[in-house]
Design an enzyme around this catalytic site. Structure first.
Site, PDB file in Angstrom:
ATOM      1  N   PRO A   9      -9.915 -35.381 -80.177  1.00 43.74           N
ATOM      2  CG  PRO A   9     -11.692 -36.306 -78.998  1.00 43.74           C
ATOM      3  CD  PRO A   9     -10.193 -36.207 -78.985  1.00 43.74           C
ATOM      4  CG  ASN A  10     -14.991 -33.113 -82.028  1.00 41.72           C
ATOM      5  OD1 ASN A  10     -15.497 -33.338 -83.123  1.00 41.72           O
ATOM      6  ND2 ASN A  10     -15.296 -33.803 -80.952  1.00 41.72           N
ATOM      7  NE  ARG A  17     -15.030 -28.569 -80.699  1.00 37.20           N
ATOM      8  CZ  ARG A  17     -14.357 -29.182 -79.752  1.00 37.20           C
ATOM      9  NH1 ARG A  17     -13.039 -29.189 -79.773  1.00 37.20           N
ATOM     10  NH2 ARG A  17     -14.991 -29.793 -78.790  1.00 37.20           N
ATOM     11  CE1 TYR A  22     -12.895 -25.873 -76.934  1.00 36.22           C
ATOM     12  CE2 TYR A  22     -14.861 -25.971 -78.309  1.00 36.22           C
ATOM     13  CZ  TYR A  22     -14.148 -26.399 -77.209  1.00 36.22           C
ATOM     14  OH  TYR A  22     -14.675 -27.351 -76.370  1.00 36.22           O
ATOM     15  CG  ASN A  73      -6.860 -29.849 -75.952  1.00 37.14           C
ATOM     16  OD1 ASN A  73      -7.705 -30.562 -75.399  1.00 37.14           O
ATOM     17  ND2 ASN A  73      -7.126 -28.636 -76.402  1.00 37.14           N
ATOM     18  CB  ALA A  76     -14.645 -35.259 -75.443  1.00 34.18           C
ATOM     19  CG  HIS A  79     -14.016 -34.165 -69.794  1.00 32.83           C
ATOM     20  ND1 HIS A  79     -13.391 -33.277 -68.954  1.00 32.83           N
ATOM     21  CD2 HIS A  79     -14.166 -33.511 -70.982  1.00 32.83           C
ATOM     22  CE1 HIS A  79     -13.200 -32.127 -69.599  1.00 32.83           C
ATOM     23  NE2 HIS A  79     -13.660 -32.241 -70.831  1.00 32.83           N
ATOM     24  CG  ASP A  86      -4.670 -46.975 -67.662  1.00 33.55           C
ATOM     25  OD1 ASP A  86      -4.669 -46.257 -66.644  1.00 33.55           O
ATOM     26  OD2 ASP A  86      -5.392 -47.978 -67.791  1.00 33.55           O
ATOM     27  CD  GLU A  97      -5.731 -32.065 -67.884  1.00 36.09           C
ATOM     28  OE1 GLU A  97      -5.209 -32.618 -66.890  1.00 36.09           O
ATOM     29  OE2 GLU A  97      -6.952 -31.821 -67.969  1.00 36.09           O
ATOM     30  CG  HIS A  99      -8.404 -28.552 -71.097  1.00 37.82           C
ATOM     31  ND1 HIS A  99      -8.808 -29.636 -71.828  1.00 37.82           N
ATOM     32  CD2 HIS A  99      -7.886 -29.036 -69.940  1.00 37.82           C
ATOM     33  CE1 HIS A  99      -8.569 -30.726 -71.142  1.00 37.82           C
ATOM     34  NE2 HIS A  99      -7.999 -30.399 -69.987  1.00 37.82           N
ATOM     35  CB  ILE A 100      -8.584 -24.104 -76.366  1.00 38.06           C
ATOM     36  CG1 ILE A 100      -7.456 -24.744 -77.188  1.00 38.06           C
ATOM     37  CG2 ILE A 100      -8.993 -22.745 -76.939  1.00 38.06           C
ATOM     38  CD1 ILE A 100      -7.859 -25.180 -78.586  1.00 38.06           C
ATOM     39  CB  SER A 101     -12.641 -23.647 -73.297  1.00 37.41           C
ATOM     40  OG  SER A 101     -12.755 -25.023 -72.953  1.00 37.41           O
ATOM     41  NE  ARG A 106     -16.929 -25.084 -72.550  1.00 38.34           N
ATOM     42  CZ  ARG A 106     -16.557 -25.869 -73.575  1.00 38.34           C
ATOM     43  NH1 ARG A 106     -15.281 -26.211 -73.718  1.00 38.34           N
ATOM     44  NH2 ARG A 106     -17.461 -26.283 -74.444  1.00 38.34           N
ATOM     45  NE  ARG A 110     -17.686 -28.777 -72.202  1.00 29.37           N
ATOM     46  CZ  ARG A 110     -17.711 -29.500 -73.329  1.00 29.37           C
ATOM     47  NH1 ARG A 110     -16.673 -30.231 -73.672  1.00 29.37           N
ATOM     48  NH2 ARG A 110     -18.756 -29.462 -74.137  1.00 29.37           N
TER      49      ARG A 110
HETATM   50  C1  DQA Z   1     -11.137 -28.861 -74.634  1.00 24.04           C
HETATM   51  C2  DQA Z   1     -12.234 -28.912 -73.558  1.00 24.04           C
HETATM   52  C3  DQA Z   1     -12.980 -30.243 -73.608  1.00 24.04           C
HETATM   53  O1  DQA Z   1     -13.993 -30.267 -72.605  1.00 24.04           O
HETATM   54  C4  DQA Z   1     -13.626 -30.438 -74.948  1.00 24.04           C
HETATM   55  O2  DQA Z   1     -14.270 -31.693 -75.014  1.00 24.04           O
HETATM   56  C5  DQA Z   1     -12.680 -30.237 -76.078  1.00 24.04           C
HETATM   57  C6  DQA Z   1     -11.674 -29.183 -76.000  1.00 24.04           C
HETATM   58  C7  DQA Z   1     -10.458 -27.479 -74.711  1.00 24.04           C
HETATM   59  O3  DQA Z   1      -9.430 -27.389 -75.374  1.00 24.04           O
HETATM   60  O4  DQA Z   1     -10.971 -26.511 -74.147  1.00 24.04           O
HETATM   61  O5  DQA Z   1     -12.775 -30.913 -77.111  1.00 24.04           O
HETATM   62  O6  DQA Z   1     -10.130 -29.813 -74.291  1.00 24.04           O
END
Ligand code: DQA
Length: 143
Positions: A9-10, A17, A22, A73, A76, A79, A86, A97, A99-101, A106, A110
């Site tokens: 998501p997002n 964003r 990001y 990725n 959210a 978390h 599952d 796994e 994550h960009i950040s 943070r 997270r």
């Molecule tokens: C994220 C980090 C997550 O905490 C956040 O909710 C995201 C992006 C990242 O790519 O850094 O949507 O997965």
């Protein structure tokens, strides 16, 4: 080898964003980079993004049934989604796994991931360039 790059998501809003967190690369650019890098590495990369949890669960089932690796990725959902965990637990090929950040720098919420202990590896904080790195590792190590 087929590889899924699955973004939650997002992440479709990359570029717009929170660019300070990001970066300015759009999801379209990210997808293009992954497909191009994959091509150079001999991988058949498919990039998908969804804001719907059930859709991601279905894609993970598809990867489990196909026996291919996933760069995930989960945004959210990372978390708190036991459903995504599952589904990811059913994979037989490597799961990266991503994550960009750097989630550990943070907010506290997270810092915990429901995915990390079932993932082959975790990449966090390298920005969008983390994706081609994950693909390179898969090309060299997954079969
Ligand atoms: C994220 C980090 C997550 O905490 C956040 O909710 C995201 C992006 C990242 O790519 O850094 O949507 O997965």
């Amino acid at each position: 080898m087929k590889v899924f790059v699955l973004n939650g998501p997002n992440l479709g809003r990359l570029g717009k964003r929170e660019p300070d967190v990001y970066g300015s690369t759009t999801h379209e650019d990210l997808a293009e980079l992954c497909v191009k890098t994959g091509g150079e590495l001999g991988l058949d990369v498919e990039v998908r993004q969804t804001d719907h949890e059930g859709e991601l669960v279905g894609w993970l089932h598809e990867a489990a049934d196909g026996g291919f690796p996933v760069v995930l990725n989960a945004g959210a959902w990372t978390h708190y989604s036991i459903a995504v965990r599952d589904a990811a637990a059913q994979l037989t090929a490597p799961l990266i796994e991503l994550h960009i950040s750097n989630v550990h720098k943070r907010e506290e919420f997270r810092h915990h991931s429901v995915l990390s202990d079932i993932a082959t590896a975790v990449i966090a904080g390298l920005g969008v360039p983390g994706y081609p790195l994950a693909l390179r590792w898969l090309a060299e190590n997954a079969r």
